[in-house]
Design a protein around this motif. Structure first.
Motif, short mmCIF file in Angstrom:
data_model
loop_
_atom_site.label_atom_id
_atom_site.label_comp_id
_atom_site.label_asym_id
_atom_site.label_seq_id
_atom_site.Cartn_x
_atom_site.Cartn_y
_atom_site.Cartn_z
N LYS A 1 55.01 47.07 -25.86
CA LYS A 1 54.33 48.13 -25.45
C LYS A 1 55.14 49.42 -25.88
N SER A 2 56.27 49.55 -25.90
CA SER A 2 57.05 50.76 -26.36
C SER A 2 57.08 50.87 -27.72
N VAL A 3 57.15 49.83 -28.45
CA VAL A 3 57.04 49.69 -30.24
C VAL A 3 55.66 50.37 -30.32
N SER A 4 54.69 50.02 -29.67
CA SER A 4 53.25 50.37 -30.25
C SER A 4 53.18 51.81 -30.14
N SER A 5 53.75 52.24 -28.95
CA SER A 5 53.57 53.83 -28.50
C SER A 5 54.34 54.63 -29.78
N LEU A 6 55.66 54.21 -29.72
CA LEU A 6 56.51 54.78 -30.73
C LEU A 6 55.93 54.77 -32.16
N ALA A 7 55.12 53.81 -32.50
CA ALA A 7 54.44 53.89 -33.73
C ALA A 7 53.24 54.95 -33.75
N MET B 1 47.65 57.34 -21.67
CA MET B 1 48.03 55.86 -22.06
C MET B 1 49.38 55.77 -20.96
N LEU B 2 48.81 54.94 -20.05
CA LEU B 2 49.72 54.84 -19.15
C LEU B 2 50.39 53.37 -19.16
N ILE B 3 51.80 53.11 -19.63
CA ILE B 3 52.26 51.84 -19.87
C ILE B 3 53.26 51.41 -18.69
N THR B 4 52.86 50.30 -18.13
CA THR B 4 53.75 49.84 -17.00
C THR B 4 53.91 48.67 -16.89
N HIS B 5 54.68 48.05 -15.94
CA HIS B 5 54.96 46.71 -15.47
C HIS B 5 53.86 46.58 -14.06
N ASP B 6 53.36 47.70 -13.66
CA ASP B 6 52.97 47.46 -12.30
C ASP B 6 51.34 47.53 -12.42
N LEU B 7 51.04 46.31 -12.18
CA LEU B 7 49.55 45.81 -12.27
C LEU B 7 48.83 46.68 -11.18
N ALA B 8 49.36 46.66 -10.05
CA ALA B 8 48.52 47.23 -8.75
C ALA B 8 48.35 48.94 -9.02
N LEU B 9 49.28 49.43 -9.77
CA LEU B 9 49.15 50.75 -10.06
C LEU B 9 47.84 50.73 -11.34
N VAL B 10 48.02 50.13 -12.21
CA VAL B 10 46.83 50.26 -13.26
C VAL B 10 45.64 49.77 -12.78
N ALA B 11 45.53 48.85 -11.54
CA ALA B 11 44.17 48.86 -11.01
C ALA B 11 43.70 50.10 -10.18
N GLU B 12 44.63 50.77 -9.80
CA GLU B 12 44.07 52.05 -9.21
C GLU B 12 43.79 53.02 -10.04
N ALA B 13 44.64 53.21 -10.74
CA ALA B 13 44.66 54.44 -11.81
C ALA B 13 43.79 54.31 -13.03
N ALA B 14 43.72 53.19 -13.68
CA ALA B 14 43.44 53.13 -15.15
C ALA B 14 41.71 53.02 -15.10
N ASP B 15 41.08 53.52 -16.18
CA ASP B 15 39.79 53.25 -16.06
C ASP B 15 39.68 51.86 -16.98
N ARG B 16 40.30 51.88 -18.30
CA ARG B 16 40.48 50.49 -18.65
C ARG B 16 41.69 50.10 -19.06
N VAL B 17 41.81 48.66 -19.28
CA VAL B 17 43.31 47.98 -19.46
C VAL B 17 43.43 47.36 -20.46
N VAL B 18 44.51 47.14 -21.12
CA VAL B 18 44.92 46.47 -22.30
C VAL B 18 46.17 45.54 -21.76
N VAL B 19 46.10 44.21 -21.79
CA VAL B 19 46.99 43.53 -21.68
C VAL B 19 47.91 42.88 -22.88
N MET B 20 49.05 43.13 -22.88
CA MET B 20 49.75 42.56 -24.32
C MET B 20 50.66 41.45 -23.84
N TYR B 21 50.84 40.64 -24.74
CA TYR B 21 51.91 39.54 -24.78
C TYR B 21 52.52 39.41 -26.19
N ALA B 22 53.67 39.41 -26.14
CA ALA B 22 54.45 38.88 -27.39
C ALA B 22 53.76 39.66 -28.50
N GLY B 23 53.65 40.91 -28.33
CA GLY B 23 53.16 41.80 -29.56
C GLY B 23 51.91 42.00 -29.73
#
Ligand SMILES: Nc1ncnc2c1ncn2[C@@H]1O[C@H](COP(=O)(O)OP(=O)(O)OP(=O)(O)O)[C@@H](O)[C@H]1O
Ligand code: SF4
Ligand SMILES: [Mg+2]
Lengths: 336, 331
Positions: free
Chosen positions: B51-57, B213-235
């Motif tokens: 997640k961080s590497v993507s945003s830094l890019a 772009m709200l990057i987080t570990h907190d799924l509950a937060l995303v459920a509440e705050a986000a319009d759309r969601v991207v789930v990332m795993y291993a890049g």
């Protein structure tokens, strides 16, 4: 800030007392007693000896002697040279400008080259420049002063003939002593070319004396810069869209300098002690040469007084460095 | 929703590789998503998912030896890949800005907060010192810092974590960015402060109509705050979709596991322990589907082949056996 200042000043006093105790004790630590030494080959009879002891206060208990000594020192009385019969203080004062001139020039050389090389090496980390700088500074650090001086003299003085070998000024000039600093006195005099001559006399000794501190500063600057460049706030600065130059000068250097300044302060002691050897090599008429000669002549008041003065100067410079540290580092300034 | 010419940010097949040319480690692997103006895009995934590497890019902050490649990296109408360094800097911190995980170390300890906020304004907008100072005070007020006139002269070490993050936010919105990237903005803060900071971010996002772009570990937060969601795993992105759809019926086994680990049972909000094991690092990426060592539904096919992204645009899943409404793998 005031509190910080007072706290630092409070630490200076015990250090000074410690140093004065040491130089006082020096007389008792060395073999032979002062009277015998003063008597030299001829020696004194018992009556003369007692008279001298009373005159010098050597018959009093040691602690009393120390307080008398301390009292005298605080009034600027460091005793009289056995050899020249001049007050140690006034001899010191007349020679000190030469040493300051040399150390200051060496320090300027060390700080400017050290910082520049360190910063460049950090920015170009892993590159050719970085490796070159690291090699230079490692060599510089491990090079014995003596050997290094001879090498430079051979190259620049003997082979190329660019710089003079010894002394402070060419004998063809006659310059009145006004400040004791040759660079200034030559400017004040109306001798043409004297300033250039004084400057060229300073180059080699300054480089020789400044090499080790330069190496230390370069290494410290590099590693400190590298550490700071990896900090989160540098990433923040980049995320703000700042130019490279601004990031390095404003955000990295300021923080990287904090440990470097401490190291620079420690180098002052090294410079003053290094000056002793350097002055001897280049026949530089400063306190280093004076101290070495006094040791050879067993002129104990001079050795004692000279050491005390040098130590005091080092203490004061370190105090100054501490204060500067407080100025650049807000966390220190605000801490209680 | 899909990307259009009007999209604020379009990312197409973004990859970031570290390591040597012969033995590269793809910290980010062919990631595609887009952000619309005024929208909150949530990005979730365990530690190490890129997640961080993507945003830094996106910010142009990946350094050598990291290598960034993409088919498309577009901000509004600007192609970010062809910009020279100077033009790129002009956008960064101005139209796109970012806040980070640890506010205490993200501010420069040697300068006052006012100085650091005013610097952002100076570089991108100029103006007299007086104007900049007034603006900085106003920004501090906007992010809810009391007595901003005096706070402006504080050094970072005089601020709490929550206050520091508010200052970071003030700095990030100083030039009215169109896109704000918040990389785990509350992870380093006290639980009690976290909600306040998120609330502040969302309020500013609404008021200023920023893309967030709200990057987080907190799924509950995303459920509440986000319009759309991207789930990332291993890049890689394993699932995308509208927040409501994903939370109603996750299609990827990894998303499902993340949700099952969701603490209605409350503690451990920032430690997603979805499945046994951890995200594979540089040297232990498996063959086939990257989740296969940890996936409860794994088959031999998963160990041999890598699945494609399946599904309509805007609701995609990278799994051979996407889950049905009832949460069972389809075969
Ligand atoms: N500069 C780098 N060099 C090499 N590998 C890196 C570098 N930066 C990150 N990585 C690796 O890339 C992978 C993704 O890291 P990233 O920081 O993007 O994860 P993340 O999703 O942000 O995790 P977290 O939730 O812990 O912040 C990790 O395996 C990490 O070790
Ligand atoms: S492809 Fe196979 S291993 Fe990968 S998530 Fe789907 S079921 Fe699990
Ligand atoms: Mg991260």
């Amino acid at each position: 800030m005031l509190q910080f200042l007072l706290r630092r000043l409070g630490m200076v006093i015990p250090t000074f007392i410690g140093v004065s105790l040491f130089t006082f004790a020096l007389i008792y630590l060395i073999p032979g007693d002062p009277i015998t030494i003063m008597g030299g080959e001829r020696g004194f009879g018992p009556e003369q000896r007692a008279e001298l002891e009373a005159m010098l206060g050597l018959d009093k208990p040691i602690w009393q002697q120390y307080f008398i000594y301390l009292g005298n020192v605080l009034q600027g009385d460091l005793g009289t040279s056995y050899v020249t019969r001049q007050p140690v203080m006034s001899e010191f004062m007349s020679l000190f400008p030469a040493t300051i001139e040399l150390t200051v020039c060496a320090a300027i050389f060390a700080v400017i080259t050290g910082l520049t090389l360190g910063i460049l090496a950090a920015i170009k980390r892993g590159g050719l420049l970085d490796h070159t700088v690291m090699t230079i500074s490692l060599t510089g650090y491990s090079m014995p002063i003596f050997w290094w001086a001879l090498l430079l003299i051979l190259l620049f003085s003997v082979n190329l003939g660019w710089t003079p070998v010894s002394g402070r000024l060419d004998v063809m000039f006659w310059v009145d002593e006004v400040t004791g600093f040759m660079l200034i006195d030559t400017l004040l005099s109306d001798e043409d070319g004297a300033f250039i001559s004084a400057l060229s006399h300073l180059v080699l000794p300054s480089i020789v004396l400044g090499t080790i501190p330069m190496a230390v500063i370069a290494r410290m600057t590099r590693s400190s810069m590298l550490e700071v460049l990896g900090e989160d706030y540098i990433r923040t600065a980049r995320a703000k869209g700042l130019s490279k130059r601004r990031i390095i000068v404003k955000h990295a250097l300021r923080n990287a300098l904090i440990p470097v300044i401490t190291v620079m302060g420690l180098q002052v002691g090294l410079l003053l002690s290094g000056a002793i050897l350097t002055e001897t090599i280049f026949a530089w008429p400063g306190i280093g040469k004076w101290l070495i000669e006094s040791i050879g002549r067993r002129d104990y008041p001079v050795v004692q007084g000279g050491l005390l003065l040098i130590a005091t100067i080092i203490i004061l410079v370190n105090l100054l460095v501490d204060l500067m540290y407080g100025v650049v580092n807000p966390r220190v300034r605000h801490s209680k | 929703m899909t990307e259009t010419d009007k999209s604020l940010l379009v990312v197409n097949n973004l990859s970031v590789a570290f390591g040597t040319k012969d033995n590269p480690f793809k910290a980010v692997d062919r990631v595609s998503f887009h952000v619309e103006q005024g929208e909150v895009l949530g990005i979730v995934g365990e530690s190490g998912s890129g997640k961080s590497v993507s945003s830094l890019a996106l910010m142009g902050l990946i350094d050598f030896p990291g290598r960034v490649t993409a088919d498309e990296l577009r901000f509004k109408t600007t192609d970010l890949q062809t910009l020279n360094e100077k033009a790129r800097r002009k956008i960064t911190g101005d139209e796109i800005s970012m806040i980070f995980q640890d506010p205490m170390t993200s501010l420069n300890p040697s300068y006052t907060v006012g100085n650091q906020i005013m610097e952002a304004i100076e570089v991108h907008q100029g103006g007299s010192k007086k104007e900049r100072q007034a603006k900085a005070i106003d920004l501090l007020r906007q992010v809810g810092i009391p007595a901003p006139e005096s706070r402006i002269n504080n050094y970072p070490h005089q601020l709490s974590g929550g206050m520091s993050q508010r200052v970071m936010i003030a700095m990030a919105i100083a030039c009215d960015p169109k896109l704000l990237i918040a990389d785990e903005p509350t992870t380093a803060l006290d639980v009690t402060i976290q909600a306040q900071i998120i609330e502040l971010l969302l309020k500013l996002q609404r008021e200023k109509q920023m893309g967030l772009m709200l990057i987080t570990h907190d799924l509950a937060l995303v459920a509440e705050a986000a319009d759309r969601v991207v789930v990332m795993y291993a890049g890689q992105i394993v699932e995308t979709g509208p927040a409501s759809d994903i939370f109603k019926a996750p299609k990827h086994p990894y998303t499902q596991a993340l949700m099952n680990s969701l603490p209605e049972s409350s503690e451990g909000k920032d430690r997603l322990n979805a499945l046994p094991g951890v995200v594979p690092g540089a040297n232990d990426r498996p063959q086939g589907c990257l989740l296969n060592p940890r996936c409860p539904y794994v088959t031999d096919r998963c160990r041999a082949e890598e699945p494609e992204q399946y599904g309509p645009r805007g609701r995609q899943v990278k799994c051979f056996y996407p889950l049905d409404e009832a949460g069972r793998p389809t075969v």
